[in-house]
Design an enzyme around this catalytic site. Structure first.
Site, mmCIF file in Angstrom:
data_model
loop_
_atom_site.group_PDB
_atom_site.id
_atom_site.type_symbol
_atom_site.label_atom_id
_atom_site.label_comp_id
_atom_site.label_asym_id
_atom_site.label_seq_id
_atom_site.Cartn_x
_atom_site.Cartn_y
_atom_site.Cartn_z
ATOM 1 N N HIS A 157 0.807 -1.190 -0.108
ATOM 2 C CA HIS A 157 0.029 -0.042 -0.019
ATOM 3 C C HIS A 157 0.837 1.168 -0.007
ATOM 4 O O HIS A 157 0.296 2.312 -0.081
ATOM 5 C CB HIS A 157 -0.823 0.164 1.384
ATOM 6 N N HIS A 412 -8.615 11.260 -0.496
ATOM 7 C CA HIS A 412 -7.840 9.929 -0.425
ATOM 8 C C HIS A 412 -6.792 10.099 0.171
ATOM 9 O O HIS A 412 -6.005 9.220 0.662
ATOM 10 C CB HIS A 412 -7.714 9.620 -2.071
#
Length: 534
Positions: A157, A412
């Site tokens: 990630h 985000h």
């Protein structure tokens, strides 16, 4: 968008320890050099002791569909990569659009830049991996690297680029956006750009662990190279870039690397590098904080399953974030802290620039009995992203709204900010990171063997005012990366911190719930679309 298949846990359960030291020089001892003046330093007033103002260490990305006055001081991918001097790029991310990445490089050298794409699609038949291989095959200068993922629910990630230039400088770019068009268009994202790092001089020496103080470039380098070494636990992946970066001088960096690597990590080993929440706990021991009641705002784009009770959230994660006081200070009980979790509601997604389309990048769940219990303990601390909900809690009559210019650009971005004094938005510390609110990202609680378990790769940078000057303060700025004239006291130093959301925060109303991408939303967004989850 299809999410990548997770890898089963490894058979032996443990991974090899991450190397904690390298044979190459790391950086010069602090006592043998002076910190170079930061490029953002600027005089604010003429006085016997000049004031100094520093621009925000974090920047926001440009939003395509917002006017120019809301895009001041922003960055774009093209602005970062469109440099004919770039010779090599290592790109680490969760999702990748190689065509989009390659289009950002300078037209004349795009075919010559050595591009390394590090992804987490370990399964050979994974459609995401197959697509990457297909696109990469059209670029002879692109190499793919599969990150080692030993944990069942782990993901790669981290969001980062390492740039090497023909002028013998290097730069590290840590950010929050996937390498896809949507993330760099109308969604709020953050970017931390390191200074240009020169090659070390032959006279520079290896820093000892004692000399590599938290927040220094020397400590950042040790932690960063240890992070890259984690990719080489089972196979050689990052050794070429590790060998190259070891030759560079990191001394101009101000900040502490806060990263996660998958595996089981003992907290009592000799490694100078900690991971996940333990890295935050370690770093915050060096950060002075206000002794009065403070507020920590946790602003994320995803919330995983944390458990039916708030045990992990309060006793592990919030406890780690509550520390502070300054290196070498007499241990004191942590000051009382209010925690807020900033996450959008369905109405905020409907009103966002991309409407429901932006909701595919923002995740939590409230369907199972365990998730319903989780919602019950999070709901009292939930706050809005846009802060203009008619159903939300009412703000005080005398509240002065600080406009960040991003309420319609869905978040985000991930930020963790400690506000030491809410009245003037002064800040004790701030972190931008890829890590959302999850055990996979930050690590489980310590077990009986003294280990904490992490599933995913994550990376971020922690900053605080003392990195710039002993007397420095950090102040929230809105719509700009810099402080206005008059905001810095005469003879003092101040650091701007670009805040991506409006202040003061607006709490959820009693009937409000967070956006859930796995539910259906039949009320049309501003473009007339509905959201049907299949």
């Amino acid at each position: 968008m299809d999410r990548p298949t997770k890898r089963p846990a490894s058979a032996d359960g443990d991974e090899k320890p991450t190397p904690t030291s390298l044979t190459h020089p790391v950086s010069p001892p602090l006592k043998k050099r002076r910190l170079a003046a930061h490029p953002d330093t600027k005089p604010v007033a003429q006085s016997a002791v000049p004031s100094r103002a520093f621009n925000s260490p974090f920047q926001l990305t440009k939003i395509r569909d917002l006017p120019s006055e809301m895009n001041k001081d922003t960055v774009t991918l093209k602005g970062i990569l469109d440099d004919p001097l770039i010779s090599e790029c290592w790109e680490f991310n969760y999702l990748h659009d190689i065509d989009f990445l390659m289009a950002a490089f300078d037209d004349d050298v795009r075919h010559m830049v050595k591009v390394h794409v590090v992804h987490g699609f370990w399964k050979r038949e994974d459609p995401n991996r197959l697509e990457l291989q297909d696109v990469a095959s059209r670029y002879p200068n692109v190499s793919l690297h599969n990150a080692f993922l030993p944990e069942m629910f782990g993901t790669h990630h981290s969001k980062m680029m390492i740039l090497l230039r023909h002028d013998d400088t290097a730069q590290i770019v840590i950010h929050t956006a996937n390498m896809i068009v949507r993330d760099w268009t109308n969604m709020t994202q953050a970017v931390w750009l390191s200074p240009r790092l020169p090659l070390m001089k032959s006279s520079q020496q290896v820093s000892s662990q004692e000399e590599a103080k938290i927040g220094s470039g020397a400590k950042f380098k040790i932690d960063f190279l240890n992070y890259l070494c984690a990719y080489d636990t089972r196979r050689t992946t990052c050794k070429p870039i590790i060998d190259q970066l070891a030759k560079y001088d990191f001394s101009a960096i101000r900040g502490s690397l806060i990263a996660s690597v998958p595996g089981r990590h003992k907290l009592n080993n000799a490694s100078p590098t900690r991971w996940g929440w333990a890295a935050m706990e370690q770093a915050l021991k060096a950060v002075p904080v206000h002794k009065a009641k403070s507020e920590i705002a946790v602003q994320i784009s995803s919330i995983a399953t944390l458990g039916p009770t708030d045990t992990w959230l309060k006793n592990t994660f919030f406890r780690a974030l509550s520390g502070g006081g300054g290196q070498g200070a007499t241990p004191q009980p942590p000051p009382p802290t209010d925690f807020k979790v900033i996450f959008p509601t369905p109405d905020e997604i409907r009103k966002s620039l991309d409407g429901y389309l932006s909701g595919g990048s923002i995740h939590t769940k409230t369907q199972s009995p365990q998730q319903v219990k989780q919602l019950a303990y999070l709901q009292p601390i939930f706050c809005h992203w846009a802060n203009d909900s008619a159903a939300g809690a009412e703000l005080a009559d005398d509240a002065v709204i600080k406009e960040a210019g991003r309420k319609r650009a869905a978040p985000h971005i991930k930020t963790y900010i400690r506000y030491g004094n809410k009245s003037d938005q002064s800040i004790d510390w701030a972190l931008t990171t890829s890590a959302n609110l999850s055990k996979q990202a930050w690590g489980e609680a310590v077990n009986s063997a003294g280990e904490m378990r992490i599933a995913s790769y994550e990376i971020g940078v922690l900053v605080w005012p003392g990195l710039y000057a002993d007397d420095a303060t950090m102040k929230a700025t809105f719509l700009t990366d810099s402080l206005a004239d008059g905001e810095v006291e005469e003879g003092k130093s101040a650091v701007a911190l670009r805040v991506p959301y409006n202040l003061p925060l607006q709490a959820y109303g009693e009937a409000e719930v967070p956006w859930v991408a796995t539910a259906s939303h039949l009320e049309p967004d501003w473009e007339g679309r509905t959201w049907q989850h299949s």
